[in-house]
Design an enzyme around this catalytic site. Structure first.
Site, PDB file in Angstrom:
ATOM      1  N   GLY A  75      18.466 -25.441  -5.806  1.00 42.10           N
ATOM      2  CA  GLY A  75      17.301 -25.345  -6.668  1.00 42.10           C
ATOM      3  C   GLY A  75      16.314 -26.231  -6.299  1.00 42.10           C
ATOM      4  CD  GLU A 112      23.580 -24.895 -11.573  1.00 48.87           C
ATOM      5  OE1 GLU A 112      23.951 -24.016 -12.043  1.00 48.87           O
ATOM      6  OE2 GLU A 112      22.595 -25.145 -10.463  1.00 48.87           O
ATOM      7  CG  HIS A 155      27.842 -24.079  -9.708  1.00 52.47           C
ATOM      8  ND1 HIS A 155      26.989 -25.066 -10.068  1.00 52.47           N
ATOM      9  CD2 HIS A 155      27.286 -23.381  -8.465  1.00 52.47           C
ATOM     10  CE1 HIS A 155      25.824 -24.580  -9.396  1.00 52.47           C
ATOM     11  NE2 HIS A 155      25.907 -23.606  -8.343  1.00 52.47           N
ATOM     12  N   GLY A 165      21.583 -18.993  -5.564  1.00 52.64           N
ATOM     13  CA  GLY A 165      21.025 -18.763  -6.658  1.00 52.64           C
ATOM     14  C   GLY A 165      19.665 -18.119  -6.844  1.00 52.64           C
ATOM     15  N   GLY A 166      18.581 -18.908  -6.809  1.00 54.50           N
ATOM     16  CA  GLY A 166      17.264 -18.412  -7.016  1.00 54.50           C
ATOM     17  C   GLY A 166      16.842 -17.171  -6.163  1.00 54.50           C
ATOM     18  CB  SER A 199      17.131 -24.105  -1.351  1.00 53.14           C
ATOM     19  OG  SER A 199      17.063 -25.018  -2.540  1.00 53.14           O
ATOM     20  CG  ASN A 255      25.777 -18.864  -9.240  1.00 52.90           C
ATOM     21  OD1 ASN A 255      25.864 -18.369 -10.381  1.00 52.90           O
ATOM     22  ND2 ASN A 255      25.921 -20.329  -9.189  1.00 52.90           N
ATOM     23  CD1 TRP A 256      21.830 -13.300  -9.539  1.00 52.75           C
ATOM     24  CD2 TRP A 256      22.514 -11.772 -11.256  1.00 52.75           C
ATOM     25  NE1 TRP A 256      21.737 -11.960  -8.903  1.00 52.75           N
ATOM     26  CE2 TRP A 256      22.113 -11.035  -9.931  1.00 52.75           C
ATOM     27  CE3 TRP A 256      22.863 -10.895 -12.055  1.00 52.75           C
ATOM     28  CZ2 TRP A 256      21.859  -9.562  -9.730  1.00 52.75           C
ATOM     29  CZ3 TRP A 256      22.953  -9.367 -12.126  1.00 52.75           C
ATOM     30  CH2 TRP A 256      22.356  -8.786 -10.673  1.00 52.75           C
ATOM     31  CE  LYS A 257      22.626 -21.714  -9.837  1.00 52.92           C
ATOM     32  NZ  LYS A 257      22.017 -22.978  -9.164  1.00 52.92           N
ATOM     33  CD  GLU A 275      26.587 -23.697  -4.034  1.00 47.09           C
ATOM     34  OE1 GLU A 275      25.881 -23.044  -3.985  1.00 47.09           O
ATOM     35  OE2 GLU A 275      26.922 -24.213  -5.158  1.00 47.09           O
TER      36      GLU A 275
HETATM   37  P1  PGA Z   1      20.004 -22.197  -5.378  1.00 49.97           P
HETATM   38  O1  PGA Z   1      21.389 -22.012  -6.027  1.00 49.97           O
HETATM   39  O2  PGA Z   1      20.208 -21.083  -4.233  1.00 49.97           O
HETATM   40  O3  PGA Z   1      19.112 -21.688  -6.234  1.00 49.97           O
HETATM   41  O4  PGA Z   1      19.742 -23.247  -4.827  1.00 49.97           O
HETATM   42  C1  PGA Z   1      22.702 -22.220  -5.459  1.00 49.97           C
HETATM   43  C2  PGA Z   1      23.851 -22.150  -6.226  1.00 49.97           C
HETATM   44  O5  PGA Z   1      23.532 -23.246  -7.169  1.00 49.97           O
HETATM   45  O6  PGA Z   1      24.949 -21.633  -6.071  1.00 49.97           O
END
Ligand code: PGA
Length: 254
Positions: free
Chosen positions: A172, A96, A94, A232-233, A211, A9-11, A166
């Protein structure tokens, strides 16, 4: 046997050119991997990435969708538009989007159903916040989100859905649920899926997210009900994401 699924998930990261560059470096690193691999770039990179992934086993995904097929929804993208670009998955619900854009589980349910209608598999995200976690409400929150978000999945289509658990406090932040705590949550989710979909519940893949990194992925993926990860990251760098795809639990060598 559930095939593991690793999704990036590159956001709001990477231009179309950067996405193409990523694909050039990443594809040779994951050739022949046993896990299913999915990348969700920003909308603006979908077309370029779709071309760059042609001929590979890596699937394209969107990070969001509007449930309407078309209409006066400024700034939104319809399911059919994503299907045309070759998206096989789309992330919905998600945290966010739930927290920053006020998206409800009822809206997430409409998105999941609209995606299935055009043949795109929804990755439905659920997870509790830190306050809910500390108040011992994680199970209730996840049950509520899951029940409402899956409410419109038609009978017989459950297997096409992927769940991403999640915990919001782990996204993050560098904090991860311990593999045991994550497994426990996945066990509850598995039970909820069985009560919603019957025998199909055992076939639905449940990703862990929050994470996930090269140094914790093996322990997480070794858990019996963790069927991969939403990342994500650590998915922004080709070598790091390839390492996650080739985690030991897949039986592939690193
Ligand atoms: P993260 O993000 O790996 O940077 O914690 C995961 C996500 O939000 O899907």
């Amino acid at each position: 046997m559930r095939r593991p699924i690793l999704a990036a998930n590159w956001k709001m990261h990477k231009t179309a050119a950067e996405a193409e560059e990523f694909a050039e470096k990443f594809l040779p690193l994951v050739e022949g991997a046993r896990a299913e691999v999915v990348i969700a770039p920003p909308f603006t990179a979908l077309e370029r990435l779709s071309r760059a992934l042609e001929g590979s086993a890596v699937a394209l995904a969107a990070q969001n969708v509007n449930p309407a097929p078309l209409g006066a929804f400024t700034g939104e993208i319809a399911p059919g538009m994503l299907a045309e670009l070759g998206c096989r998955y789309a992330i919905v619900g998600h945290s966010e989007r739930r927290a920053l854009y006020g998206e409800s589980s009822a809206f997430v349910a409409r998105k999941a159903a609209a995606l299935l209608e055009v043949g795109i598999r929804p990755i439905v995200c659920v997870g509790e916040t830190l306050a809910e976690h500390e108040a011992g409400r994680a199970l209730d929150v996840v049950r509520e989100q899951l029940t409402a978000s899956l409410a419109e999945v038609p009978e017989g289509r459950g297997e096409e859905v992927v769940i991403a658990y999640e915990p919001v406090w782990a996204i993050g932040t560098g904090k991860t649920a311990t593999p045991q705590a994550a497994q426990e949550a996945h066990t509850w989710i598995r039970k909820m899926l069985a009560s919603r979909f019957g025998e199909t519940g055992a076939k639905i893949r449940i990703q862990y997210g929050g994470s996930v990194k090269p140094d914790n992925v093996d322990a997480l993926r070794a858990q019996p009900d963790i069927d991969g990860a939403l990342v994500g990251g650590a998915s922004l760098d080709p070598e790091s994401f390839a390492r996650l795809v080739r985690s030991e639990a897949t039986g592939d060598s690193a």
